[in-house]
Design an enzyme around this catalytic site. Structure first.
Site, mmCIF file in Angstrom:
data_model
loop_
_atom_site.group_PDB
_atom_site.id
_atom_site.type_symbol
_atom_site.label_atom_id
_atom_site.label_comp_id
_atom_site.label_asym_id
_atom_site.label_seq_id
_atom_site.Cartn_x
_atom_site.Cartn_y
_atom_site.Cartn_z
ATOM 1 N N GLU A 80 18.285 -16.412 21.892
ATOM 2 C CA GLU A 80 18.543 -15.193 21.117
ATOM 3 C C GLU A 80 18.963 -14.087 22.068
ATOM 4 O OE1 GLU A 80 15.787 -14.571 17.591
ATOM 5 O OE2 GLU A 80 14.424 -15.286 19.129
ATOM 6 N N HIS A 124 9.867 -23.599 14.570
ATOM 7 C CA HIS A 124 11.293 -23.905 14.457
ATOM 8 C C HIS A 124 11.722 -25.060 15.369
ATOM 9 C CE1 HIS A 124 11.111 -20.275 12.259
ATOM 10 N NE2 HIS A 124 11.339 -19.440 13.244
ATOM 11 N N LYS A 172 5.386 -18.049 8.032
ATOM 12 C CA LYS A 172 4.865 -18.382 9.348
ATOM 13 C C LYS A 172 4.523 -17.084 10.080
ATOM 14 C CE LYS A 172 7.228 -18.301 13.069
ATOM 15 N NZ LYS A 172 7.988 -17.144 13.553
ATOM 16 N N ASP A 209 9.186 -22.340 6.875
ATOM 17 C CA ASP A 209 9.795 -22.292 8.205
ATOM 18 C C ASP A 209 11.271 -22.093 7.899
ATOM 19 O OD1 ASP A 209 11.331 -22.972 10.455
ATOM 20 O OD2 ASP A 209 9.617 -24.016 11.302
ATOM 21 N N HIS A 210 11.774 -20.887 8.097
ATOM 22 C CA HIS A 210 13.097 -20.594 7.526
ATOM 23 C C HIS A 210 14.203 -21.443 8.163
ATOM 24 C CE1 HIS A 210 13.570 -17.801 10.946
ATOM 25 N NE2 HIS A 210 14.866 -17.839 10.702
ATOM 26 N N ASP A 257 5.655 -18.301 18.710
ATOM 27 C CA ASP A 257 6.595 -17.683 17.771
ATOM 28 C C ASP A 257 7.725 -18.636 17.381
ATOM 29 O OD1 ASP A 257 7.649 -15.381 16.310
ATOM 30 O OD2 ASP A 257 9.217 -15.294 17.835
ATOM 31 N N LYS A 314 18.195 -23.505 6.695
ATOM 32 C CA LYS A 314 19.544 -23.262 7.231
ATOM 33 C C LYS A 314 20.465 -24.422 6.882
ATOM 34 C CE LYS A 314 18.075 -20.415 11.138
ATOM 35 N NZ LYS A 314 18.771 -19.148 11.181
ATOM 36 N N ARG A 319 0.810 -1.218 0.000
ATOM 37 C CA ARG A 319 0.000 0.000 0.000
ATOM 38 C C ARG A 319 0.844 1.270 0.000
ATOM 39 N NH1 ARG A 319 -3.978 -1.218 4.861
ATOM 40 N NH2 ARG A 319 -1.919 -1.594 5.733
HETATM 41 C C1 BG6 Z 1 11.393 -15.885 13.592
HETATM 42 C C2 BG6 Z 1 10.762 -15.369 14.849
HETATM 43 O O1 BG6 Z 1 10.604 -16.882 13.016
HETATM 44 O O2 BG6 Z 1 12.683 -16.426 13.885
HETATM 45 C C3 BG6 Z 1 11.649 -14.321 15.514
HETATM 46 O O3 BG6 Z 1 9.500 -14.795 14.552
HETATM 47 C C4 BG6 Z 1 13.041 -14.863 15.714
HETATM 48 O O4 BG6 Z 1 11.105 -13.892 16.740
HETATM 49 C C5 BG6 Z 1 13.589 -15.482 14.429
HETATM 50 O O5 BG6 Z 1 13.876 -13.798 16.144
HETATM 51 C C6 BG6 Z 1 14.902 -16.197 14.686
HETATM 52 O O6 BG6 Z 1 15.488 -16.557 13.465
HETATM 53 P P1 BG6 Z 1 17.069 -16.732 13.326
HETATM 54 O O7 BG6 Z 1 17.249 -17.195 11.918
HETATM 55 O O8 BG6 Z 1 17.680 -15.404 13.621
HETATM 56 O O9 BG6 Z 1 17.470 -17.756 14.344
#
Ligand code: BG6
Length: 498
Positions: free
Chosen positions: A226, A250, A158, A187-188, A245, A192, A58
């Protein structure tokens, strides 16, 4: 470097030219992750120059405005790569922009259609970098506006919903427009490098499989800690919390890859079939066992890497009992894992950024060196996912020299930095190219997402009924003391490095 259509350097899998539409293109995910990932893939020569990346959102911008915004964000997030001016100019030629409200049929869909003209025969991908409650409506608008070309794919970020019921609704709505084989749920963590290596490590080294079970393994720990706080995402984060989250996606995906049976091939559905069996065998957390099986925490003020940081309530701007830390003890009720606890832990504003899987082997059957070995745990495998990626097998070894039998841990150490010279692509680079190639293996199937929500929902319900408290921990620490007690009760301790 550029490549001609369909050509690639020898180590890259070639992809044909494609069109990628990113909804939410002016948002954080697109600017911080997606565009830089595409730039890196293009620079490595994997994206044909006639591909088109069309941002839609937008925000009032034109093509050049979006190119400038993308460049500016790239410089902010990748300060070491600032000098690539010519390359950015060339890459920018692939970027386009349309100002569009994807929820509004009266918005300028025709402009988006015009950007995609004459390309029905090439792969078309829609990436929804948007909140999940919009997914269904945006999909139906894509279809009604005639933009869903034959074979078009959709990518969903996600979280898919915020509980099982909403995930169901989102999946139903998207599923009325796109077939399951065309839906790529991200799911990233699955993108990895080190997570991909889990399958190779387990199934391509014959020494592990015979001991990968309850006969030889005492317990498994999965830690994703983290050092960052909720920061600019506080509004979203406060409505989610660490369980939704991080654990729902993950951590459970990591658990599946560690615990699943060997798949008979690498077909995406074969692997996903094995993962879902793990999710279905996870013992539910109930109101009766919730305090033995879970710990909730929230960070207060403290210091991370020597820098004073505020507590979570200050970041959010008011009292809240959302958990920024969670520790869980879970069991997989099947033959392989009988009696082996899986301890999961994740939190924000912890001592350090560290994702690690620990496989703790059992004691030897008969300890010859009881006096000295009492102080040492038996062998353990440490799989470091990030940072300092690597795999260490910590073995009990004789300390060399005179003075009797002193034992200590010595690691057999595979450090990625030492072993491999290559740059590891960011997870999004791998995932975006996997979407273009149509490889579903790195994406979550509908039933996986829903099974994971089913398990998480039970914990959320137990917390609610039990009024499970959140324990305060100082920012920059390993979480609340109660998390240590979760293992202490079982005569164990989290492994936080030797
Ligand atoms: C995301 C979460 O999916 O993954 C975040 O929403 C988190 O809160 C992040 O910080 C962590 O990803 P990575 O790749 O930095 O471990």
């Amino acid at each position: 470097m550029m490549i001609e259509e369909g050509v690639s350097s020898p180590q890259l899998l070639p992809v044909a030219a494609f069109d990628l539409v990113v909804f939410g293109a002016a948002g954080d995910l697109a600017l911080r992750k997606l565009i830089p990932a595409l730039f890196h893939r293009w620079r490595d020569g994997q994206i044909p120059t006639t591909s088109r990346i069309v941002g839609a959102s937008r925000t009032k911008l034109d093509d050049d405005g979006y190119r400038a915004l993308a460049r500016q964000s790239f410089e902010e997030f990748y300060p070491n790569e600032r000098d690539d001016d010519t390359e950015w100019q060339e890459f920018s030629a692939l970027l386009f922009y349309v100002k569009l409200d994807a929820l509004d049929q009266n918005s300028d869909w025709a402009a988006l259609g015009a950007k995609l003209e004459n390309s029905e025969d090439r792969q078309r991908i829609f990436y929804l970098a948007l909140p999940p409650d919009l997914y269904g409506d945006v999909c139906s608008n894509i279809e009604q506006e005639g933009l869903k070309s034959p074979g078009a794919r959709i990518v969903l970020e996600k979280p898919i919903g915020r509980d099982l019921a909403s995930a169901h609704a989102v999946n139903d709505a998207v599923g009325t427009v796109f077939a399951e084989q065309k839906i790529f749920r991200i799911d990233h963590y699955l993108g990895k490098e080190t997570v991909q290596n889990l399958i190779v490590l387990r199934f391509m080294n014959s020494l592990f499989e015979p001991v990968w079970n309850a006969n030889a393994i005492d317990h498994v720990e999965i830690t994703v800690s983290e050092s960052i706080g909720a920061g600019g995402r506080a509004a979203y984060y406060d409505s989610a919390g660490a369980l939704r989250d991080m654990v729902q996606n993950h951590l459970l995906q990591l658990l599946c890859l560690v615990a699943m049976e060997p798949p008979f091939d690498l077909d995406p559905d074969t692997v996903r079939d094995e993962k879902i069996k793990v999710l279905r065998a996870l013992r539910p957390v109930t109101q009766e066992n919730v305090r033995d099986a879970s710990v909730r925490g929230q960070y207060g003020a403290g210091a991370v890497s020597g820098e004073a940081v505020p507590g979570y309530v200050v970041e959010v701007g008011g009292q809240t009992d959302t958990e920024t830390f969670v520790a869980l003890k879970s069991h997989i009720d099947n033959w392989r894992w009988k009696g082996v606890p899986f301890y999961l832990r994740t939190g924000k504003r912890m001592r350090e950024r560290r994702s690690e899987i620990i496989i703790q082997f059992k004691d030897v059957a008969h300890a010859l060196f009881s006096a000295s070995s009492d102080v040492l745990q038996p062998a353990r495998l440490v799989i470091r996912l990030q940072p300092d990626e690597g795999v260490k097998l910590l073995l009990v070894t004789k300390d060399p020299g005179p003075g009797g039998m002193r034992l200590r841990y010595v690691p057999l150490n595979l450090s990625y930095a030492d072993a491999f010279a290559a740059r590891y692509p960011d997870a999004y680079e791998r995932l975006l190219i996997a979407v273009v190639r149509g490889d579903l293996a790195l994406f979550m199937r509908r039933d996986e997402v829903e099974a994971a929500w089913g398990w998480v929902d039970a914990i959320l319900a137990a917390w609610q009924r039990d009024k499970t408290p959140v324990h305060l921990y100082a920012a920059g620490t390993d979480g609340p003391a109660q998390a240590a007690m979760l293992l202490d009760r079982d005569g164990r301790a989290w492994f936080d490095g030797v």
